[in-house]
Design a protein around this motif. Structure first.
Motif, mmCIF file in Angstrom:
data_model
loop_
_atom_site.group_PDB
_atom_site.id
_atom_site.type_symbol
_atom_site.label_atom_id
_atom_site.label_comp_id
_atom_site.label_asym_id
_atom_site.label_seq_id
_atom_site.Cartn_x
_atom_site.Cartn_y
_atom_site.Cartn_z
ATOM 1 N N LEU A 43 26.094 -11.087 22.508
ATOM 2 C CA LEU A 43 27.168 -12.077 22.408
ATOM 3 C C LEU A 43 28.459 -11.447 21.900
ATOM 4 C CD1 LEU A 43 25.389 -15.263 21.015
ATOM 5 C CD2 LEU A 43 26.248 -14.862 23.323
ATOM 6 N N SER A 46 29.983 -9.456 24.711
ATOM 7 C CA SER A 46 30.608 -10.387 25.656
ATOM 8 C C SER A 46 31.920 -10.917 25.111
ATOM 9 C CB SER A 46 29.660 -11.553 25.957
ATOM 10 O OG SER A 46 28.501 -11.097 26.592
ATOM 11 N N ALA A 47 31.983 -11.179 23.817
ATOM 12 C CA ALA A 47 33.227 -11.660 23.213
ATOM 13 C C ALA A 47 34.331 -10.619 23.343
ATOM 14 C CB ALA A 47 32.997 -12.005 21.737
ATOM 15 N N VAL A 126 21.688 -10.942 27.907
ATOM 16 C CA VAL A 126 22.684 -11.833 27.305
ATOM 17 C C VAL A 126 24.083 -11.478 27.786
ATOM 18 C CG1 VAL A 126 23.780 -12.471 25.107
ATOM 19 C CG2 VAL A 126 21.299 -12.436 25.301
ATOM 20 N N VAL A 127 24.426 -10.193 27.823
ATOM 21 C CA VAL A 127 25.753 -9.779 28.322
ATOM 22 C C VAL A 127 25.906 -10.214 29.779
ATOM 23 C CG1 VAL A 127 27.207 -7.807 28.924
ATOM 24 C CG2 VAL A 127 26.080 -7.873 26.713
ATOM 25 N N ILE A 129 24.338 -12.632 31.529
ATOM 26 C CA ILE A 129 24.412 -14.091 31.704
ATOM 27 C C ILE A 129 25.725 -14.643 31.174
ATOM 28 C CG2 ILE A 129 23.421 -16.273 30.893
ATOM 29 C CD1 ILE A 129 20.669 -14.954 31.123
ATOM 30 N N THR A 130 26.106 -14.228 29.976
ATOM 31 C CA THR A 130 27.333 -14.747 29.368
ATOM 32 C C THR A 130 28.554 -14.412 30.212
ATOM 33 O OG1 THR A 130 26.332 -14.457 27.190
ATOM 34 C CG2 THR A 130 28.705 -14.788 27.258
ATOM 35 N N MET A 131 28.664 -13.170 30.625
ATOM 36 C CA MET A 131 29.830 -12.769 31.411
ATOM 37 C C MET A 131 29.823 -13.407 32.794
ATOM 38 S SD MET A 131 31.714 -11.178 29.386
ATOM 39 C CE MET A 131 32.958 -10.785 30.598
ATOM 40 N N ILE A 133 28.623 -16.389 33.553
ATOM 41 C CA ILE A 133 29.040 -17.783 33.376
ATOM 42 C C ILE A 133 30.543 -17.869 33.147
ATOM 43 C CG2 ILE A 133 28.892 -19.762 31.802
ATOM 44 C CD1 ILE A 133 25.915 -19.021 31.416
ATOM 45 N N ILE A 134 31.057 -17.049 32.237
ATOM 46 C CA ILE A 134 32.482 -17.130 31.893
ATOM 47 C C ILE A 134 33.359 -16.727 33.079
ATOM 48 C CG2 ILE A 134 34.275 -16.109 30.433
ATOM 49 C CD1 ILE A 134 32.170 -16.160 28.171
#
Length: 142
Positions: A43, A46-47, A126-127, A129-131, A133-134
């Protein structure tokens, strides 16, 4: 023409993203002995990426970081699942972990655990999926 606040944002983003990425690596490696691990490390990474995308724009970041984050998701899942199934090879229960001490060139005597491999799989998933989606939301709005 670049506005003044864009210059300030871009200049500070470089430093802030570097700090966030460094902290995410710390959280990743601290995860099997202290709070942290692959999820929160992913996370944080990704931030940092989202901050860079906001400061430099999607087109510029695609040139700098030509990664399709959708391909990272299955790689992370395979690594995480592989560490769980790998314990069967040694006759151990699913997701059993072990550790050993290794003499590494710069770090010296270091403990490495199989939980680190599982955390790597979680981190990549996590990287990814998060990226995904964003960036999908950002591309729909542009």
């Amino acid at each position: 023409m670049t506005r003044t606040n864009d210059i300030i944002l871009r200049a500070t983003t470089t430093l802030i993203a570097f700090i966030i990425l460094g902290f995410s690596i710390y959280l990743f490696f601290a995860g099997h002995n202290a709070p942290g691990g692959g999820f929160i490390g992913g996370l944080m990474t990704s931030a940092a990426f989202v901050l860079m995308y906001m400061a430099y724009g999607i087109r510029s970041m695609e040139k700098i970081l030509p990664i399709n984050f959708r391909y990272i998701i299955p790689v992370g899942l395979i690594i995480a699942l592989g560490t769980g199934i790998g314990s069967f090879i040694f006759g151990q229960p699913f997701l059993s972990q072990t550790y050993a001490y290794f003499q590494l060139p710069i770090l010296g005597k270091t403990e490495l655990a199989t939980a680190l491999l599982f955390d790597l799989g979680v981190y990549l998933t996590v990287v990814g999926i998060t990226m995904t989606i964003i960036l999908t939301i950002a591309n729909d709005r542009s």
